[in-house]
Design an enzyme around this catalytic site. Structure first.
Site, mmCIF file in Angstrom:
data_model
loop_
_atom_site.group_PDB
_atom_site.id
_atom_site.type_symbol
_atom_site.label_atom_id
_atom_site.label_comp_id
_atom_site.label_asym_id
_atom_site.label_seq_id
_atom_site.Cartn_x
_atom_site.Cartn_y
_atom_site.Cartn_z
ATOM 1 N N CYS A 8 -3.482 -1.099 -2.243
ATOM 2 C CA CYS A 8 -3.736 0.311 -2.541
ATOM 3 C C CYS A 8 -4.669 0.421 -3.754
ATOM 4 C CB CYS A 8 -2.401 0.990 -2.847
ATOM 5 S SG CYS A 8 -2.538 2.710 -3.305
ATOM 6 N N ASP A 13 0.863 -1.188 0.000
ATOM 7 C CA ASP A 13 0.000 0.000 0.000
ATOM 8 C C ASP A 13 0.896 1.233 0.000
ATOM 9 O OD1 ASP A 13 -2.344 1.576 0.128
ATOM 10 O OD2 ASP A 13 -2.070 1.837 2.278
ATOM 11 N N SER A 14 0.302 2.364 -0.336
ATOM 12 C CA SER A 14 1.051 3.614 -0.280
ATOM 13 C C SER A 14 1.350 4.012 1.169
ATOM 14 C CB SER A 14 0.251 4.723 -0.966
ATOM 15 O OG SER A 14 -1.027 4.818 -0.373
ATOM 16 N N HIS A 55 -8.074 3.884 3.046
ATOM 17 C CA HIS A 55 -8.217 4.662 4.273
ATOM 18 C C HIS A 55 -9.661 4.828 4.740
ATOM 19 C CE1 HIS A 55 -4.089 5.501 3.524
ATOM 20 N NE2 HIS A 55 -3.995 6.370 4.510
ATOM 21 N N CYS A 74 -10.991 3.102 -1.370
ATOM 22 C CA CYS A 74 -9.710 3.612 -0.869
ATOM 23 C C CYS A 74 -9.402 2.915 0.445
ATOM 24 C CB CYS A 74 -9.804 5.126 -0.656
ATOM 25 S SG CYS A 74 -8.322 5.835 0.075
ATOM 26 N N GLU A 98 -5.385 9.485 8.259
ATOM 27 C CA GLU A 98 -3.962 9.525 8.612
ATOM 28 C C GLU A 98 -3.738 10.231 9.949
ATOM 29 O OE1 GLU A 98 -0.802 8.708 7.226
ATOM 30 O OE2 GLU A 98 -1.948 7.245 6.098
HETATM 31 N N1 DGL Z 1 -3.800 3.831 -0.508
HETATM 32 C C1 DGL Z 1 -4.491 4.857 -1.260
HETATM 33 C C2 DGL Z 1 -5.699 4.214 -1.945
HETATM 34 O O1 DGL Z 1 -6.224 3.204 -1.515
HETATM 35 C C3 DGL Z 1 -4.954 5.991 -0.387
HETATM 36 C C4 DGL Z 1 -3.850 6.866 0.125
HETATM 37 C C5 DGL Z 1 -3.064 7.556 -0.966
HETATM 38 O O2 DGL Z 1 -3.594 8.474 -1.623
HETATM 39 O O3 DGL Z 1 -1.930 7.158 -1.165
HETATM 40 O O4 DGL Z 1 -6.154 4.733 -2.934
#
Ligand code: DGL
Length: 273
Positions: free
Chosen positions: A74, A11-12, A190, A188, A154
């Site tokens: 992600c 993931d990011s 998050h 997403c 976050e």
């Molecule tokens: N992990 C990203 C997603 O699921 C969300 C956070 C980001 O923008 O990096 O799209």
């Protein structure tokens, strides 16, 4: 590839820990290596070129850990870079979260009116519309980028008046009128931690779905298909956590997403090139 090799999860940042949690619940004997590219989050506001480059570097690092399969937790990387990753890392099996998320939405909608909230890049790429149309061609889809939700999650700010004000800002327009969607896909990593506040704003009659459970089912199918299931019955698999920055922050915010306590020393810092 061997059955007792770990599964890579990327993931990011820490949001993908919601997916890791679902994967571990479904496949408790599997070993996992999770990588959060915390130094470069957010991906959701970046260009296609940057997302592809970052995702490729992250996937290569996980591949160097001898993973038997890769889960792109992600949504942004899944929506933008999945084809590139599959091409560059073949024959490594790679599972994204967009298709499972779309399937989850199609499975629960009655009216066929489905809303998707995601990052700017995911919305711009149109991958959710495409995936939903594939399993339900008559679906009426509305999408909305909600970048502030990422920032709130976050910060660990998941309930309260600020979260609900932001949810009203993004969602009131989408859920007004007689033809409002009956299903909201959280596209997403998050957003699942904000689901309670989102439900309060859009009303309990709207089904809120995310891709974690359906991704876990897809992973199980893939491992079975490739005869790569770790059969060590009764033994709980290990988890290794890697991040590109901020051990302390990863542990404090990550514990919200994982639903379990994390300590800074549980996180290894790595460099991506
Ligand atoms: N992990 C990203 C997603 O699921 C969300 C956070 C980001 O923008 O990096 O799209």
């Amino acid at each position: 590839m061997k059955a007792d090799w770990p599964i890579g999860v990327f993931d990011s940042g820490v949001g993908g820990l919601t997916v890791l949690r679902a994967l571990r619940d479904r496949l408790p004997t599997e070993h996992f290596v999770y990588l959060g590219d915390t130094a470069r989050l957010p991906y959701g506001t970046k260009s296609r070129e940057s997302i592809e480059r970052y995702a490729l570097q992250a996937a290569r690092l996980l591949a160097s850990h001898n993973v038997k399969c890769l889960v792109i937790a992600c949504n942004t990387a899944s929506a933008i870079a999945l084809d590139v990753l599959r091409r560059e890392l073949a024959p490594l099996p790679i599972i994204g979260v967009v298709e499972p998320g779309a399937k989850a939405g199609c499975a629960v909608t009655k009216s066929g009116r489905i809303a998707v909230v995601a990052t700017e890049s995911t919305v711009r790429g149109g991958a959710y519309e495409q995936a939903i149309k594939t399993c339900r061609p008559d679906a009426v889809i509305s999408t909305r980028a909600c970048p502030l939700f990422v920032a709130l999650a976050e910060e660990g700010l998941t309930t309260g008046p600020i979260v609900e004000a932001v949810a009203h800002h993004y969602l009131d327009g989408m859920f007004s009128g007689a033809n409002r969607p009956d299903t909201l896909v959280l596209g997403c990593t998050h957003f699942p931690v904000l689901a309670g506040s989102i439900a309060r704003v859009i009303g309990g009659e709207v089904s809120i779905v995310d891709s974690a459970l359906t991704t876990a089912a897809s992973l199980e199918n893939e491992l079975r298909r490739a005869a790569l299931q770790n059969e060590s019955v009764g033994r709980v698999g290990s988890v290794r956590l890697l991040a590109t920055d901020g051990r302390e922050r990863f542990a404090s915010v990550g514990s919200i997403f994982l639903g379990a306590a994390l300590r800074p020393e549980d996180v290894e810092i790595v460099d991506l090139v």
